[in-house]
Design a protein around this motif. Structure first.
Motif, PDB file in Angstrom:
ATOM      1  N   SER A  33       5.176  -3.126 -10.540  1.00  0.00           N
ATOM      2  CA  SER A  33       4.998  -3.825  -9.267  1.00  0.00           C
ATOM      3  C   SER A  33       5.986  -4.975  -9.094  1.00  0.00           C
ATOM      4  O   SER A  33       5.970  -5.656  -8.076  1.00  0.00           O
ATOM      5  CB  SER A  33       3.562  -4.341  -9.127  1.00  0.00           C
ATOM      6  OG  SER A  33       3.324  -5.410 -10.019  1.00  0.00           O
ATOM      7  N   THR A  34       6.853  -5.190 -10.094  1.00  0.00           N
ATOM      8  CA  THR A  34       7.856  -6.254 -10.009  1.00  0.00           C
ATOM      9  C   THR A  34       9.233  -5.656 -10.291  1.00  0.00           C
ATOM     10  O   THR A  34       9.733  -5.740 -11.413  1.00  0.00           O
ATOM     11  CB  THR A  34       7.537  -7.399 -10.999  1.00  0.00           C
ATOM     12  OG1 THR A  34       6.192  -7.832 -10.788  1.00  0.00           O
ATOM     13  CG2 THR A  34       8.470  -8.592 -10.788  1.00  0.00           C
ATOM     14  N   GLU A  54      10.723 -10.422  -7.025  1.00  0.00           N
ATOM     15  CA  GLU A  54      10.395  -9.601  -5.858  1.00  0.00           C
ATOM     16  C   GLU A  54       9.281  -8.683  -6.326  1.00  0.00           C
ATOM     17  O   GLU A  54       9.502  -7.827  -7.194  1.00  0.00           O
ATOM     18  CB  GLU A  54      11.600  -8.782  -5.396  1.00  0.00           C
ATOM     19  CG  GLU A  54      12.772  -9.611  -4.911  1.00  0.00           C
ATOM     20  CD  GLU A  54      12.547 -10.212  -3.537  1.00  0.00           C
ATOM     21  OE1 GLU A  54      11.794  -9.634  -2.734  1.00  0.00           O
ATOM     22  OE2 GLU A  54      13.123 -11.281  -3.273  1.00  0.00           O
ATOM     23  N   SER A  55       8.083  -8.874  -5.785  1.00  0.00           N
ATOM     24  CA  SER A  55       6.924  -8.085  -6.187  1.00  0.00           C
ATOM     25  C   SER A  55       6.445  -7.233  -5.028  1.00  0.00           C
ATOM     26  O   SER A  55       6.541  -7.643  -3.870  1.00  0.00           O
ATOM     27  CB  SER A  55       5.785  -8.996  -6.643  1.00  0.00           C
ATOM     28  OG  SER A  55       6.161  -9.698  -7.800  1.00  0.00           O
ATOM     29  N   GLU A  56       5.910  -6.062  -5.372  1.00  0.00           N
ATOM     30  CA  GLU A  56       5.359  -5.174  -4.353  1.00  0.00           C
ATOM     31  C   GLU A  56       3.844  -5.224  -4.432  1.00  0.00           C
ATOM     32  O   GLU A  56       3.258  -5.041  -5.497  1.00  0.00           O
ATOM     33  CB  GLU A  56       5.879  -3.760  -4.565  1.00  0.00           C
ATOM     34  CG  GLU A  56       7.377  -3.686  -4.320  1.00  0.00           C
ATOM     35  CD  GLU A  56       7.976  -2.326  -4.588  1.00  0.00           C
ATOM     36  OE1 GLU A  56       7.239  -1.404  -4.991  1.00  0.00           O
ATOM     37  OE2 GLU A  56       9.199  -2.199  -4.413  1.00  0.00           O
ATOM     38  N   ARG A  61       6.964  -5.921   0.038  1.00  0.00           N
ATOM     39  CA  ARG A  61       7.685  -6.680  -0.972  1.00  0.00           C
ATOM     40  C   ARG A  61       7.595  -8.163  -0.631  1.00  0.00           C
ATOM     41  O   ARG A  61       7.807  -8.552   0.509  1.00  0.00           O
ATOM     42  CB  ARG A  61       9.146  -6.239  -1.040  1.00  0.00           C
ATOM     43  CG  ARG A  61       9.859  -6.828  -2.245  1.00  0.00           C
ATOM     44  CD  ARG A  61      11.241  -6.282  -2.388  1.00  0.00           C
ATOM     45  NE  ARG A  61      11.187  -5.028  -3.121  1.00  0.00           N
ATOM     46  CZ  ARG A  61      12.146  -4.609  -3.923  1.00  0.00           C
ATOM     47  NH1 ARG A  61      13.238  -5.316  -4.081  1.00  0.00           N
ATOM     48  NH2 ARG A  61      12.034  -3.470  -4.553  1.00  0.00           N
TER      49      ARG A  61
END
Length: 146
Positions: A33-34, A54-56, A61
């Motif tokens: 997720s990153t 930047e994480s989802e 994002r």
């Protein structure tokens, strides 16, 4: 606050496991997720060092700025923040059999008007746990096999 935590065992020694995980720029290697984690501060990891992530999350994002706030022995804690969330990520590594036990804890505090939704967001945050723990285990075990 939403807390997501878990532990995994790995074949890598505690010293090597912590050395890899404390270099938080390696996060994108184990946390699906990153996808982006850039170190902003040069030199060996230390309290005060900063990172850009930047994480989802839920298909979107988001950028977060992280800072190392604790670093002792085989423990590191970072604080990440953007306009909608404050996150605390902690990693603790200890011995376990021939390898190590890694405990990962992520705490999330929603900011602003969306804070009232915090209880409803817990399942979405919990869904991040197993992929991250599995990623830590698989990555550290692959390092141990080298």
């Amino acid at each position: 606050m939403i807390t997501v935590a878990g532990s995994i065992e790995t074949k890598l020694s505690p010293e090597k496991a912590f050395a890899f995980l404390a270099e938080f720029e390696n996060t994108s290697e184990w946390d699906p997720s990153t996808p982006v984690m850039d170190k902003l501060t040069p030199g060996p990891v230390a309290v005060g060092h900063r990172y850009h992530a930047e994480s989802e999350f839920r298909g979107k994002r988001q950028s977060l700025e992280y800072q190392v706030i604790e670093l002792t022995g085989r423990h590191i804690k970072l604080r990440g923040e953007n306009k909608t969330v404050t996150a605390y990520d902690s990693i603790d590594v200890g011995p376990s059999g021939q390898g190590s036990l890694v405990t990962y804890t992520a705490e999330f505090e929603i900011k602003g008007p969306a804070k009232i939704l915090q209880p409803f967001l817990k399942p979405a945050f919990m869904s991040l746990r197993d992929p991250a723990l599995n990623g830590i285990r698989d990555t550290l075990n692959s390092l141990a096999a080298r």
